[in-house]
Write a protein that holds these residues in place. Structure first.
Motif, mmCIF file in Angstrom:
data_model
loop_
_atom_site.group_PDB
_atom_site.id
_atom_site.type_symbol
_atom_site.label_atom_id
_atom_site.label_comp_id
_atom_site.label_asym_id
_atom_site.label_seq_id
_atom_site.Cartn_x
_atom_site.Cartn_y
_atom_site.Cartn_z
ATOM 1 N N GLU A 225 0.825 -1.208 0.000
ATOM 2 C CA GLU A 225 0.000 0.000 0.000
ATOM 3 C C GLU A 225 0.863 1.265 0.000
ATOM 4 O O GLU A 225 0.506 2.274 -0.633
ATOM 5 N N GLU A 228 2.021 1.749 -3.500
ATOM 6 C CA GLU A 228 0.906 2.180 -4.337
ATOM 7 C C GLU A 228 0.690 3.689 -4.220
ATOM 8 O O GLU A 228 0.406 4.375 -5.221
ATOM 9 N N LYS A 263 -4.158 -7.572 -4.886
ATOM 10 C CA LYS A 263 -3.790 -6.187 -4.616
ATOM 11 C C LYS A 263 -2.538 -5.799 -5.403
ATOM 12 O O LYS A 263 -2.458 -4.690 -5.956
ATOM 13 N N ASP A 266 -3.522 -5.316 -8.953
ATOM 14 C CA ASP A 266 -4.168 -4.013 -9.147
ATOM 15 C C ASP A 266 -3.116 -2.921 -9.358
ATOM 16 O O ASP A 266 -3.301 -2.023 -10.196
ATOM 17 N N LEU A 267 -2.032 -2.985 -8.599
ATOM 18 C CA LEU A 267 -0.955 -2.007 -8.738
ATOM 19 C C LEU A 267 -0.321 -2.090 -10.119
ATOM 20 O O LEU A 267 -0.088 -1.063 -10.776
ATOM 21 N N LYS A 270 -2.596 -0.659 -12.794
ATOM 22 C CA LYS A 270 -2.695 0.808 -12.750
ATOM 23 C C LYS A 270 -1.400 1.498 -13.164
ATOM 24 O O LYS A 270 -1.415 2.696 -13.461
ATOM 25 N N THR A 271 -0.284 0.773 -13.164
ATOM 26 C CA THR A 271 1.002 1.390 -13.486
ATOM 27 C C THR A 271 1.017 1.865 -14.930
ATOM 28 O O THR A 271 0.679 1.114 -15.851
#
Length: 477
Positions: A225, A228, A263, A266-267, A270-271
């Motif tokens: 997190e 992120e 999770k 997801d990172l 989104k990168t």
């Protein structure tokens, strides 16, 4: 007459001995000259590239303190004796489990890393390791090892990994560390052995190590997190993911492992596409975990790095859905190149939806050589210099010196090599001593292969792959 015959025999014997000494010295001199030419060729290739200013790289995960120790000293202190017939065990719950799995990999000269479920057993082994003459401590973890190497080489680093405040101080000040400090460092024990080491009836074919841990925070990717939040503003050229082997055989509660990998996925999704993504493989024994990592991480990376044992494991998962626990610790170049082609062809046409990316780079680091494959037309550059840099870093790290001494090195590569095990598609490429990095083009990609000046006076093997892979990666950004 008998006296003269004896005298003549003595003279002849002396001459033969003298000729043997001269021949041995001449052979040694010729070998040193050869090694010197190869070294100078690699150094010239390395110097062709410099690290660009403001090269930013973000890395996660896994921080720890490493204890390096000679396995013989540790086992003697614990009175461990080798099993008569070693078998692989999935979970290390007892001394017997540990001795079996160590012997299983040691006998093949194969590197491995495993979680020890029995925390008391782990503490006993670690306490013994701390107390032997060969013991030394160092900052550890995949991402931290890579981060340190990249910072030394001049890159600006964002590192997502947890340590105690004291251990953090071992990192270069230029590295920005994310994550709440730990009260006590996670501990990894690296049991090292040299080529020819023996334990009972087992003998190691090459220098290597067996790593054990009993981590509590690293399997959860605690700093995910934090990474992120910081990643968009840091805007790195490359995001490097490693340390996922900490999840292997860890006793998660139902659904937790899948949630953490989702999770991470997801990172990666989104990168921004302008940031390349690289995954550094490791030793895995859980096929379910490995399949999850392929789906959530591998399919979302532009670049992969691995050693000669992790490569066939990935090939096996991709083609058969199975784990390959053991493989040849000194594979033929032709075999490795064929396996690299298999991985590339399986991943190059990944449909770029839901954040997935096509594989455009693959680096395999072995004891004897470095091989880097890049897709034609991709943004990866300087492949020849990157292979040379990786090769030189291998010697520097294992010998523990920036100066490469050819008196403490050897070549394991043959005078020439085949590019494939398939005769109808194979070429024979000679090792040119003054231009030792061999590069060639195939239909969709280019390959460069560099020999390694293998260190013969080993200081450390642990962390070798991380240092080698990161050094090569930096030269290609």
């Amino acid at each position: 007459m008998a006296f003269l015959n004896r005298k003549s025999l003595a003279v002849c014997s002396l001459l033969v001995l003298l000729c043997a000494v001269i021949y041995k010295k001449r052979s040694s001199d010729l070998l040193q000259e050869k090694l010197g030419r190869v070294l100078h060729g690699l150094l010239r290739a390395e110097k062709k590239v410099g690290v660009g200013r403001n090269t930013r790289i973000a890395l996660g995960f896994g921080g720890c303190e490493d204890i390096f120790a000679n396995f013989e000293e540790v086992f003697a202190k614990l009175n461990y004796t080798s099993p008569s017939d070693a078998v692989h065990v999935q979970d290390i719950k007892s001394e017997s489990d540990f001795m079996n799995i160590f012997a299983y990999f040691f006998g093949e000269g194969a590197a491995a890393e495993r979680y020890v479920e029995n925390a008391t057993l782990f503490s006993e082994i670690a306490a013994a390791a701390r107390d032997v003459p060969s013991a030394r401590l160092a900052l550890g973890g995949n991402a931290p090892a890579m981060a340190r190497r990249l910072a030394i080489e001049g890159a600006e680093i964002l590192l997502a990994a947890r340590f105690t405040e004291q251990t953090r101080k071992q990192l270069p000040e230029s590295i920005k560390v994310l994550g709440k400090p730990l009260d006590v460092d996670e501990l990894h024990l690296i049991l090292e052995y040299s080529a020819g080491s023996k334990w009972g009836n087992y003998s190691a074919s090459r220098a290597n190590r067996f790593i054990i841990h009993s981590d509590k925070s690293n399997p959860f990717l605690d700093t995910l997190e934090d990474l992120e939040m910081e990643l968009p503003s840091f805007d790195p050229s490359v995001l490097v993911v490693g340390g996922l082997q900490m999840m292997d055989n860890f006793p998660f509660e139902d659904g937790v492992r899948e949630e953490r990998l989702k999770k991470l996925n997801d990172l990666l999704v989104k990168t921004d596409r302008t940031t390349k993504t690289h995954f550094e493989m490791a030793s895995f024994s859980d096929p379910a975990l490995m399949k999850e990592i392929v789906d959530t991480v591998v399919y979302h990376c532009d670049s992969l790095g691995m050693n000669e044992q992790e490569l066939p494991n990935l090939v096996s998962i991709l083609t058969r859905g199975e784990i390959a626990l053991l493989s040849d610790s000194r594979p033929r170049i032709a075999t490795v190149l064929d396996q690299m082609r298999t991985v590339f062809h399986l991943l190059k046409d990944t449909k770029e939806s839901n954040g997935r990316r096509k594989l455009t780079r693959l680096h395999v680091h072995t004891l004897a050589y470095q091989a880097i494959l890049t897709k034609k037309g991709s943004d990866w550059k300087n492949t020849m210099s990157a292979a040379a840099k990786a090769s030189l870093t291998a010697n520097r790290h294992v010998c523990g010196s920036n100066y490469i001494d050819t008196e403490k090195a050897k070549l394991l590569m043959d005078e020439s090599f085949s590019t494939s095990t398939y005769e109808n598609s194979a070429d024979r490429i000679p090792l040119e001593e003054q231009r030792p990095v061999s590069c060639w083009s195939e239909d969709e990609f280019d390959i460069c292969l560099a020999p390694v000046l293998v260190c013969t006076e080993v200081l450390q093997t642990g962390g070798g792959g991380d240092n080698i892979s990161s050094a090569g990666l930096l030269y290609q950004i």
